[in-house]
Design an enzyme around this catalytic site. Structure first.
Site, mmCIF file in Angstrom:
data_model
loop_
_atom_site.group_PDB
_atom_site.id
_atom_site.type_symbol
_atom_site.label_atom_id
_atom_site.label_comp_id
_atom_site.label_asym_id
_atom_site.label_seq_id
_atom_site.Cartn_x
_atom_site.Cartn_y
_atom_site.Cartn_z
ATOM 1 N N ASP A 1 0.731 -1.211 0.065
ATOM 2 C CA ASP A 1 0.176 0.091 -0.026
ATOM 3 C C ASP A 1 0.952 1.219 0.078
ATOM 4 O O ASP A 1 1.243 1.731 1.138
ATOM 5 C CB ASP A 1 -0.952 -0.030 1.350
ATOM 6 N N GLU B 1 1.625 2.265 13.123
ATOM 7 C CA GLU B 1 0.663 2.211 12.317
ATOM 8 C C GLU B 1 -0.444 1.489 12.838
ATOM 9 O O GLU B 1 -0.624 0.123 12.758
ATOM 10 C CB GLU B 1 1.268 1.586 10.839
ATOM 11 N N GLU C 1 -9.833 -3.308 15.972
ATOM 12 C CA GLU C 1 -8.828 -4.061 16.445
ATOM 13 C C GLU C 1 -8.302 -3.326 17.954
ATOM 14 O O GLU C 1 -7.338 -3.725 18.418
ATOM 15 C CB GLU C 1 -7.435 -3.984 15.455
ATOM 16 N N HIS D 1 -5.398 0.089 1.476
ATOM 17 C CA HIS D 1 -5.661 -1.062 1.737
ATOM 18 C C HIS D 1 -6.984 -1.000 2.782
ATOM 19 O O HIS D 1 -7.577 -2.078 3.208
ATOM 20 C CB HIS D 1 -4.653 -2.318 2.153
#
Length: 462
Positions: free
Chosen positions: A132, A224, A233, A406
């Site tokens: 990406d 990230e 998440e 992505h």
């Protein structure tokens, strides 16, 4: 759709993340697998980390006077976590510590966490993220843009993966980088670091940020951490813990600000492909399948790429996150009220969510921000992502009108579309809460009204 069990992933596959994804490319239309779905990594052993390190050629205990990765064997062969030993500077002396790391309350490591970490052991996930270019090149540009805050400083890379951001920081002149990852991809990161002859400046720590030991304050945290719909998440919690444990006052966090947006969308082609298809299948009326088709297609959120033409209104800010001040508690539940006005006559098929992150300077520098201040106090304010001038902060955007990433966009579709007229008002509220089943999942509760009708939509990002 695959679900985590307590100790394994059903059907021999894992997904990052664990819910359905959809791309509008021809390739994805010919495949039933998500772009983030991969076979389980059989080449990664499920042995104890110390045994894995031995198999990979890594020492099971650190050499005298060197850093360990926080886990080493004691004399009776069991593994323990210990403080890191001071590495030697080029002048031959151990680096001094300004003060001991701060103690914070860390959540326990659950079976869901272990499954989550295991999913990141597969190289395919990291390949997708690195490829990406919008993501990876923006991070590299941000590191170079903030080189004066990184050069000669100590950095922590939270969730380092293959170690690419840690290496970017070392190339920018960082004095030392702690690359932390709880997944066994850390074993590969360590080999990458050695291959690039950076072992004296990058220490790979295999473990959770909540558990590893770094016996000094750090100047920079880079990570990230963003999931689909920004908060999926729950990795931001680990960045917060790293900040509270190690970041010195006036230190730098990259990215510094994140903003989650939502907007109503029209997408009749998606409805036709997934639902109307069953009305006539090779001349056969399969309409009895329609209720099941709607449930399977629209019950849960879908990650796919839409265009700006699908968006019915200006976007609305759901959550503004300042990484210097946000708390773990603050992220457990997020609620926002919204009021949209449709810019066209069209079927209203659902809501889209996307995010921006901003790489601004340290909190006390007063550097210009690319995020309009109005988004903090007036969430209906403009969607500002572009830098008006080079002095403004760099922004990574996942908006529909920007180059695809992505992350794509996260869609919450309705079972039935709602016809709206130009200028028709759509109002309501959205609540995002961490699932009690698994804090890495997200419950979505939408209440919305338009044209005198009211609706409720609930779904879960698994």
């Amino acid at each position: 759709m695959l679900y985590y069990s307590n100790n394994l992933l059903f059907s021999g596959l894992f997904i990052r993340p664990g819910f359905k994804t959809r791309e509008t490319t021809k390739r994805s239309q010919n495949s039933t697998l998500s772009p983030r779905t991969y076979p389980v990594a059989t080449q990664i052993s499920h042995l104890h980390p110390s045994q894995n390190r031995e198999m990979e050629g890594l020492p099971t205990s650190p050499p005298a006077g060197a850093y360990s990765n926080g886990h080493h064997n004691n004399q009776n062969g069991t593994t323990q976590t210990d403080h890191l030993k001071p590495w030697k500077s080029h002048s031959g002396g151990a680096r001094s510590r300004s003060r001991a790391p701060r103690e914070v309350d860390a959540p326990p490591c659950t079976d869901f966490d272990k499954a989550y970490f295991q999913s990141y052991s597969h190289v395919g996930i990291h390949e997708e993220m690195i490829k990406d270019r919008v993501r990876t090149e923006t991070y590299r540009t941000a590191i170079l843009q903030h080189q004066k805050h990184i050069e000669g400083k100590v950095v922590v890379d939270v969730g380092c993966g293959t170690g690419i951001l840690s290496i970017f920081c070392a190339q920018a002149g960082a004095k030392h980088v702690y690359a932390v990852d709880a997944s066994e991809i850390a074993l590969q990161a360590n080999e990458v670091v050695k291959t690039n002859k950076l072992s004296d400046r990058i220490t790979v720590l295999h473990g959770r940020v909540e558990d590893v030991q770094i016996d000094e304050e750090v100047d920079v945290i880079i990570s990230e951490w963003m999931g689909y719909m920004l908060l999926y998440e729950s990795m931001l919690g680990s960045v917060i813990i790293a900040r509270d444990r190690w970041l010195r006052p006036g230190g730098l966090i990259l990215p510094s600000i994140a903003v989650l947006y939502m907007a109503p969308v029209t997408h009749p082609n998606r409805y036709a492909e997934s639902v109307d298809f069953w009305r006539n299948v090779y001349g056969i009326d399969m309409s009895p399948i329609l209720p099941l088709a709607k449930q399977c297609a629209f019950e849960e959120p879908s990650v796919e790429t839409i265009s700006g033409e699908n968006v019915l209104t200006w976007p609305h800010v759901v959550k503004h996150v300042d990484c210097y001040t946000v708390t773990v508690k603050e992220l457990e539940s997020v609620t926002a009220s919204f009021k949209f006005q449709s810019m066209m006559r069209a079927p209203f098929n659902g809501f889209a969510f996307w995010f921006d992150v901003e790489f601004s300077g340290p909190a006390n520098t007063g550097a210009p921000s690319s995020t309009d201040e109005s988004t903090k106090t007036n969430p209906s304010g403009g969607h500002r992502r572009k830098r008006a001038n080079p002095d403004e902060a760099l922004v990574l955007s996942t908006a529909p009108e920007d180059p695809p990433t992505h992350w794509q966009q996260t869609m919450v579709y309705f079972y039935e579309p709602i016809d709206v007229e130009q200028d028709q008002v759509i109002d309501g509220s959205v609540t995002l809460t961490q699932s009690k089943e698994n804090a890495r999942f997200m419950n979505i509760h939408l209440e919305y009204s338009s044209g005198g009708r009211s609706f409720v939509k609930e779904s879960v990002l698994r």
